[in-house]
Design a protein around this motif. Structure first.
Motif, PDB file in Angstrom:
ATOM      1  N   LEU A 101       9.977  -2.911  -5.287  1.00  0.00           N
ATOM      2  CA  LEU A 101       9.371  -2.114  -4.278  1.00  0.00           C
ATOM      3  C   LEU A 101       9.932  -1.973  -2.845  1.00  0.00           C
ATOM      4  O   LEU A 101      10.288  -1.357  -2.132  1.00  0.00           O
ATOM      5  CB  LEU A 101       7.847  -2.336  -4.272  1.00  0.00           C
ATOM      6  CG  LEU A 101       7.143  -1.776  -5.561  1.00  0.00           C
ATOM      7  CD1 LEU A 101       5.471  -2.483  -5.449  1.00  0.00           C
ATOM      8  CD2 LEU A 101       7.258  -0.100  -5.927  1.00  0.00           C
ATOM      9  N   GLU A 102      10.420  -3.346  -2.522  1.00  0.00           N
ATOM     10  CA  GLU A 102      10.972  -3.599  -1.082  1.00  0.00           C
ATOM     11  C   GLU A 102      12.153  -3.069  -1.277  1.00  0.00           C
ATOM     12  O   GLU A 102      12.728  -2.403  -0.180  1.00  0.00           O
ATOM     13  CB  GLU A 102      11.088  -5.373  -1.138  1.00  0.00           C
ATOM     14  CG  GLU A 102      11.411  -5.431   0.233  1.00  0.00           C
ATOM     15  CD  GLU A 102      11.601  -6.966   0.755  1.00  0.00           C
ATOM     16  OE1 GLU A 102      11.012  -7.476   1.655  1.00  0.00           O
ATOM     17  OE2 GLU A 102      11.961  -7.867  -0.277  1.00  0.00           O
ATOM     18  N   MET A 104       4.227  -6.244   3.690  1.00  0.00           N
ATOM     19  CA  MET A 104       3.437  -5.071   4.566  1.00  0.00           C
ATOM     20  C   MET A 104       3.589  -3.710   3.569  1.00  0.00           C
ATOM     21  O   MET A 104       4.662  -3.489   3.068  1.00  0.00           O
ATOM     22  CB  MET A 104       4.060  -5.216   5.831  1.00  0.00           C
ATOM     23  CG  MET A 104       4.087  -6.291   6.475  1.00  0.00           C
ATOM     24  SD  MET A 104       2.466  -6.704   6.912  1.00  0.00           S
ATOM     25  CE  MET A 104       2.407  -5.731   8.374  1.00  0.00           C
ATOM     26  N   LYS A 105       2.661  -2.945   3.602  1.00  0.00           N
ATOM     27  CA  LYS A 105       2.749  -1.600   3.155  1.00  0.00           C
ATOM     28  C   LYS A 105       2.250  -0.628   3.898  1.00  0.00           C
ATOM     29  O   LYS A 105       1.491  -0.903   4.980  1.00  0.00           O
ATOM     30  CB  LYS A 105       2.007  -1.666   1.664  1.00  0.00           C
ATOM     31  CG  LYS A 105       0.300  -1.692   1.750  1.00  0.00           C
ATOM     32  CD  LYS A 105      -0.143  -1.249   0.409  1.00  0.00           C
ATOM     33  CE  LYS A 105      -1.573  -0.837   0.733  1.00  0.00           C
ATOM     34  NZ  LYS A 105      -2.391  -0.422  -0.542  1.00  0.00           N
ATOM     35  N   ILE A 159       7.537  -1.047   0.296  1.00  0.00           N
ATOM     36  CA  ILE A 159       6.955  -2.359   0.978  1.00  0.00           C
ATOM     37  C   ILE A 159       8.095  -2.835   1.806  1.00  0.00           C
ATOM     38  O   ILE A 159       9.324  -2.759   1.614  1.00  0.00           O
ATOM     39  CB  ILE A 159       6.294  -3.094   0.023  1.00  0.00           C
ATOM     40  CG1 ILE A 159       7.493  -4.005  -0.675  1.00  0.00           C
ATOM     41  CG2 ILE A 159       5.046  -2.630  -0.921  1.00  0.00           C
ATOM     42  CD1 ILE A 159       6.665  -5.011  -1.498  1.00  0.00           C
ATOM     43  N   ARG A 160       7.497  -3.921   2.824  1.00  0.00           N
ATOM     44  CA  ARG A 160       8.562  -4.603   3.563  1.00  0.00           C
ATOM     45  C   ARG A 160       7.978  -6.028   3.773  1.00  0.00           C
ATOM     46  O   ARG A 160       6.843  -6.358   3.646  1.00  0.00           O
ATOM     47  CB  ARG A 160       8.952  -3.908   4.615  1.00  0.00           C
ATOM     48  CG  ARG A 160       7.839  -3.741   5.703  1.00  0.00           C
ATOM     49  CD  ARG A 160       8.114  -2.820   7.134  1.00  0.00           C
ATOM     50  NE  ARG A 160       7.165  -3.126   8.060  1.00  0.00           N
ATOM     51  CZ  ARG A 160       7.523  -2.407   9.216  1.00  0.00           C
ATOM     52  NH1 ARG A 160       8.525  -1.789   9.462  1.00  0.00           N
ATOM     53  NH2 ARG A 160       6.396  -2.724   9.861  1.00  0.00           N
ATOM     54  N   TRP A 190       1.641  -0.090   9.469  1.00  0.00           N
ATOM     55  CA  TRP A 190       1.778  -1.128   8.308  1.00  0.00           C
ATOM     56  C   TRP A 190       0.608  -1.916   8.358  1.00  0.00           C
ATOM     57  O   TRP A 190       0.240  -2.342   9.216  1.00  0.00           O
ATOM     58  CB  TRP A 190       2.860  -1.611   8.190  1.00  0.00           C
ATOM     59  CG  TRP A 190       4.283  -0.910   8.234  1.00  0.00           C
ATOM     60  CD1 TRP A 190       4.845  -0.138   9.220  1.00  0.00           C
ATOM     61  CD2 TRP A 190       5.106  -0.591   7.033  1.00  0.00           C
ATOM     62  NE1 TRP A 190       5.774   0.553   8.778  1.00  0.00           N
ATOM     63  CE2 TRP A 190       5.981   0.283   7.346  1.00  0.00           C
ATOM     64  CE3 TRP A 190       4.810  -1.024   5.576  1.00  0.00           C
ATOM     65  CZ2 TRP A 190       6.924   0.822   6.573  1.00  0.00           C
ATOM     66  CZ3 TRP A 190       5.767  -0.532   4.841  1.00  0.00           C
ATOM     67  CH2 TRP A 190       6.811   0.420   5.191  1.00  0.00           C
ATOM     68  N   VAL A 191       0.007  -2.257   7.108  1.00  0.00           N
ATOM     69  CA  VAL A 191      -1.066  -3.182   6.775  1.00  0.00           C
ATOM     70  C   VAL A 191      -0.551  -4.396   6.060  1.00  0.00           C
ATOM     71  O   VAL A 191       0.269  -4.206   4.911  1.00  0.00           O
ATOM     72  CB  VAL A 191      -2.354  -2.597   6.183  1.00  0.00           C
ATOM     73  CG1 VAL A 191      -2.019  -1.834   4.780  1.00  0.00           C
ATOM     74  CG2 VAL A 191      -3.687  -3.350   6.212  1.00  0.00           C
ATOM     75  N   MET A 192      -1.028  -5.856   6.174  1.00  0.00           N
ATOM     76  CA  MET A 192      -0.530  -6.765   5.474  1.00  0.00           C
ATOM     77  C   MET A 192      -1.539  -6.917   4.271  1.00  0.00           C
ATOM     78  O   MET A 192      -2.779  -6.688   4.148  1.00  0.00           O
ATOM     79  CB  MET A 192      -0.757  -8.208   6.076  1.00  0.00           C
ATOM     80  CG  MET A 192      -0.251  -9.230   5.335  1.00  0.00           C
ATOM     81  SD  MET A 192      -0.500 -10.744   5.731  1.00  0.00           S
ATOM     82  CE  MET A 192      -0.868 -11.236   7.322  1.00  0.00           C
TER      83      MET A 192
END
Length: 169
Positions: free
Chosen positions: A78-79, A119-120, A84-85, A134-136
């Motif tokens: 996904l990253e 983070m997404k 995500i990151r 972005w939210v953790m």
């Protein structure tokens, strides 16, 4: 006090060597399958199988279970696709600082170690997401057996202290 076999008379040397050979043969017949390094002799507490992954850079990542390693593979994919990151593993959160009580005794801090954080994109109320916000996300790989009272208490403290809901996978 240990006795060296070479110090014995020749007849006793033969007897000692025969006994050692017999004992070694018995141990080979009764040998148990090898356990993972660092595992207790009777097996691991939750019957998990430690697993390793090798990164492209050649680093070896060790995971407590195969389930955790599979989740890492999924999150890494996904990253790489940009969904995500900032994927991080084994992130420590201090839920309560250490302190000294009235009697002068030191009370240790309460810490929670998350399996993964990343983070997404924040979901938009209309069902779409805006890539600028972005939210953790904090994730923990759990099974029924590992959902202990201690973990549940720490999950509640995470919500109360940081307003973070731990996602169980």
């Amino acid at each position: 006090m240990a006795i060296d076999v070479k110090d014995l008379p020749p007849a006793y040397q033969e007897q000692a060597l025969r006994k050692l050979m017999k004992r070694a043969q018995q141990n080979q017949r009764v040998s148990l399958p090898s356990t993972a390094e660092g595992a207790p002799v009777g097996g691991r507490k939750y019957h998990n199988k430690p697993t390793e992954r090798v990164t492209a850079a050649g680093n070896v990542l060790r995971f407590d279970s195969q389930k955790e390693a599979r989740r890492y593979d999924h999150l890494k994919a996904l990253e790489q696709t940009g969904q995500i990151r900032n994927l991080r593993m084994q992130v420590d959160f201090t839920l309560q600082e250490a302190y000294t009580d009235g009697a002068g005794r030191r009370v240790r801090a309460i810490r929670y170690k998350a399996d993964f954080t990343y983070m997404k994109p924040r979901d938009d109320p209309w069902g779409e997401y805006d890539g600028s916000f972005w939210v953790m996300v904090v994730e923990d790989v759990k099974s029924r057996a590992t959902r202990t009272k201690e973990y549940i208490m720490k999950r509640k403290l995470m919500k109360e202290r940081f307003n973070i809901d731990i996602q169980e996978v």
